[in-house]
Write an enzyme that holds these catalytic residues in place. Sequence first.
Site, mmCIF file in Angstrom:
data_model
loop_
_atom_site.group_PDB
_atom_site.id
_atom_site.type_symbol
_atom_site.label_atom_id
_atom_site.label_comp_id
_atom_site.label_asym_id
_atom_site.label_seq_id
_atom_site.Cartn_x
_atom_site.Cartn_y
_atom_site.Cartn_z
ATOM 1 N N HIS A 72 0.830 -1.206 0.000
ATOM 2 C CA HIS A 72 0.000 0.000 0.000
ATOM 3 C C HIS A 72 0.862 1.253 0.000
ATOM 4 O O HIS A 72 1.835 1.339 0.739
ATOM 5 C CB HIS A 72 -0.944 0.001 1.206
ATOM 6 N N TYR A 202 -9.308 6.022 6.954
ATOM 7 C CA TYR A 202 -9.478 6.385 8.367
ATOM 8 C C TYR A 202 -10.455 7.551 8.389
ATOM 9 O O TYR A 202 -10.122 8.648 7.921
ATOM 10 C CB TYR A 202 -8.143 6.819 8.980
ATOM 11 N N PRO A 293 -5.095 0.137 18.494
ATOM 12 C CA PRO A 293 -4.822 -0.323 17.121
ATOM 13 C C PRO A 293 -4.789 0.786 16.070
ATOM 14 O O PRO A 293 -4.394 0.532 14.932
ATOM 15 C CB PRO A 293 -5.979 -1.286 16.846
ATOM 16 N N LYS A 297 0.452 -0.375 15.121
ATOM 17 C CA LYS A 297 1.849 -0.512 15.555
ATOM 18 C C LYS A 297 2.154 -1.784 16.349
ATOM 19 O O LYS A 297 3.320 -2.137 16.527
ATOM 20 C CB LYS A 297 2.230 0.696 16.441
ATOM 21 N N TYR A 383 3.772 6.329 10.517
ATOM 22 C CA TYR A 383 2.901 5.227 10.107
ATOM 23 C C TYR A 383 3.700 4.141 9.396
ATOM 24 O O TYR A 383 3.515 2.950 9.655
ATOM 25 C CB TYR A 383 1.804 5.761 9.179
HETATM 26 C C1 PHB Z 1 -6.411 -4.074 10.249
HETATM 27 O O1 PHB Z 1 -6.444 -4.303 9.039
HETATM 28 O O2 PHB Z 1 -6.784 -4.940 11.070
HETATM 29 C C2 PHB Z 1 -5.966 -2.751 10.728
HETATM 30 C C3 PHB Z 1 -5.438 -1.843 9.829
HETATM 31 C C4 PHB Z 1 -5.025 -0.605 10.258
HETATM 32 C C5 PHB Z 1 -5.131 -0.270 11.591
HETATM 33 C C6 PHB Z 1 -5.639 -1.182 12.512
HETATM 34 C C7 PHB Z 1 -6.060 -2.429 12.073
HETATM 35 O O3 PHB Z 1 -4.742 0.962 11.991
#
Ligand code: PHB
Length: 389
Positions: A72, A202, A293, A297, A383
């Site tokens: 990505h 997000y 989450p 990280k 990130y």
């Molecule tokens: C996930 O795909 O489970 C996932 C992706 C990004 C995040 C948290 C979880 O920030």
Amino acid sequence: MRTQVGIIGAGPAGLLLSRLLALQGIDSVVLENRSRSYVEARIRAGILEQHSVDTLTEVGLGHRLHREGLEHHGIYLQYPGTRHKLDFPDLCGRTVWVYGQTEVVKDLIAAQLDGGPPLLFDVSDVTPEDVDTDSPRIRFTDADGNPQLLECDVIAGTDGFHGPSRAVVHEAGGGKVWERTYPYAWLGILADVAPSTDELIYAWHPEGFALHSMRSPTVSRLYLQVDPSEKIEDWSDDRIWDDLATRFALDGWELQTGPVTEKSILPMRSFVSSPMRRGRLFLAGDAAHIVPPTGAKGLNLAVADVTLLATALVRLLKEGRSDLVDGYSDRALARVWRCTHFSWWMTSMLHTSGDEFDAELQLSQLRRVCSSEAAARELAENYTGLPID
Ligand code: PHB
Ligand code: APR
């Protein structure tokens, strides 16, 4: 039984440590209290930083990751009326990969059982002993119910948040714990439907945060901010899809729905335990720290910890030099606090509390990240993962 490094816990931290050590000629035994099928079925996060991908590739575990993982190049940040892409290669020259932690663990276990160091599932009563001496031991009961003693040079406590190792470090006194429990939780689903987006979204929304992630071209992973007191039984699939559609709504875009194959509610907290060492017992991964989450990280920190720890243990056990093990806790904690800050910051920017002042601050911060290259770069560097050294 005797080994150089006794490893408690077969999560990503313990399994990767065992492999890193084996490649340097250091032997280890991994003790896991759950079954192989349980460990391989646990659904966890799914984003790998560049350094995690590089590490897994270097230890010979990159084949399926490169075949099935999805590289990505950014994320979308969304707030009502706006969906803005942060382009990671442009901002910081790095990318991330979508590849489930579940898959990472399966790859590590398969490699371990294929001629790697011993990996014992279904053990119980695991107790680290004599960690202040040069010959620590792990007492445990094997899968057949027989008491066993594993003599070691060093013990690695990679037994996650609920394992026994952290308490042994704190018994010595002088340790410290920091904790923040957030007033929200994530309701997560896995669904058999192609992702409706090329990059993760997000989304800030007055009704709460939402995240659109994925596991493969045919499986989506989505999350909704909910109150921690919510019960999963009260969330029908239709209610979940309706709320997701509301929070991701954008003109000209539609959320595709499909059969939900898993759903659960996850609490959110930050937790840091220091030091990450007592004598010959070293903590790594969730045994020493938990992040919410939002910054993706948790797994990456576990990889960073064991990368540092493996190098330090090789130096100790091959050259008899203790400089790197002596510096391990401070070095690991410096990265832990950076990731703790980033995860807290992402969490604070994106989750709504109902407070109107907070909401305006969050929107101001989101507009800033979406309009200033400096602000966007700060997010992108964190990130995608800061370099380990
Ligand atoms: C996930 O795909 O489970 C996932 C992706 C990004 C995040 C948290 C979880 O920030
Ligand atoms: N004896 C043996 N094994 C134990 C014990 C015990 N008493 N207690 C716990 N374990 C095992 C757990 O069953 C688990 O398999 O230790 C392992 C710890 O693994 P994880 O919890 O996955 O932790 P870690 O390897 O540090 O990985 C961190 O996992 O929780 C996620 O978000 C987190 O992605 C991050 C990653």
